[in-house]
Write an enzyme that holds these catalytic residues in place. Sequence first.
Site, short mmCIF file in Angstrom:
data_model
loop_
_atom_site.label_atom_id
_atom_site.label_comp_id
_atom_site.label_asym_id
_atom_site.label_seq_id
_atom_site.Cartn_x
_atom_site.Cartn_y
_atom_site.Cartn_z
N ALA A 88 0.84 -1.21 0.00
CA ALA A 88 0.00 0.00 0.00
C ALA A 88 0.87 1.25 0.00
O ALA A 88 2.02 1.22 0.45
CB ALA A 88 -0.93 0.00 1.21
N ASP A 89 0.30 2.33 -0.51
CA ASP A 89 0.96 3.63 -0.49
C ASP A 89 -0.09 4.71 -0.35
O ASP A 89 -1.15 4.63 -0.99
CB ASP A 89 1.78 3.85 -1.76
CG ASP A 89 2.62 5.12 -1.68
OD1 ASP A 89 3.44 5.22 -0.75
OD2 ASP A 89 2.44 6.01 -2.52
N THR A 90 0.17 5.71 0.48
CA THR A 90 -0.78 6.78 0.74
C THR A 90 -0.13 8.14 0.51
O THR A 90 1.01 8.36 0.92
CB THR A 90 -1.28 6.71 2.21
OG1 THR A 90 -1.89 5.44 2.43
CG2 THR A 90 -2.30 7.81 2.50
#
Length: 193
Positions: A74-76
């Site tokens: 995941a990446d935010t």
Amino acid sequence: MAFPPIILASQSPRRKEILQLSGLSFSTVSIETPEHLDPAESIESNVRRIAEEKAKAAIQSFQNDTRDPVLLGADTVVAIDGRILGKPANAAEALEMLLQLQGRTHEVHTGFALLQSAHLYSECATTEVTLNKMTEEEILHYINTAAPFDKAGSYGIQDPVMACFVSSITGCYYNVMGLPLSRVWMALQKLRS
């Protein structure tokens, strides 16, 4: 039908905390990948690609695993006026970012990827967050007490001081923390069927 083993490819304590809410058992693996944002790509494409890169990097450690695990990357990022606000390098950057967000609505984009064997699935969730105005003194107090240096946009919605200044949220709360759990859950359901 049970879920296959899940491996969270993340060092984020918040992602681990969120995934624990699912009740699923999982393990974590620490990976180092460049989080390069390509200005030619949309924000959504960037976070999906980075999440995919994290899952692909992590699967290298599990190629001979006969359990056929699912790798979750995941990446935010936070965006305002089309500009991406990543993680601040120092207090001055954190102050600059938080000043931009005052009294305005911004977007939090999280890309996530599920990789099992050769099957890769990814998507992006977007949540809109509006912050009330904070004084510079309140912002500095937050920076000095919450240490927002590992958080996109320089804040954590779950942090005690910041929680007082969130006036509205449209979308998934957990997405703002770093992992849109309901979307991940639905994607995992599709994988196991």
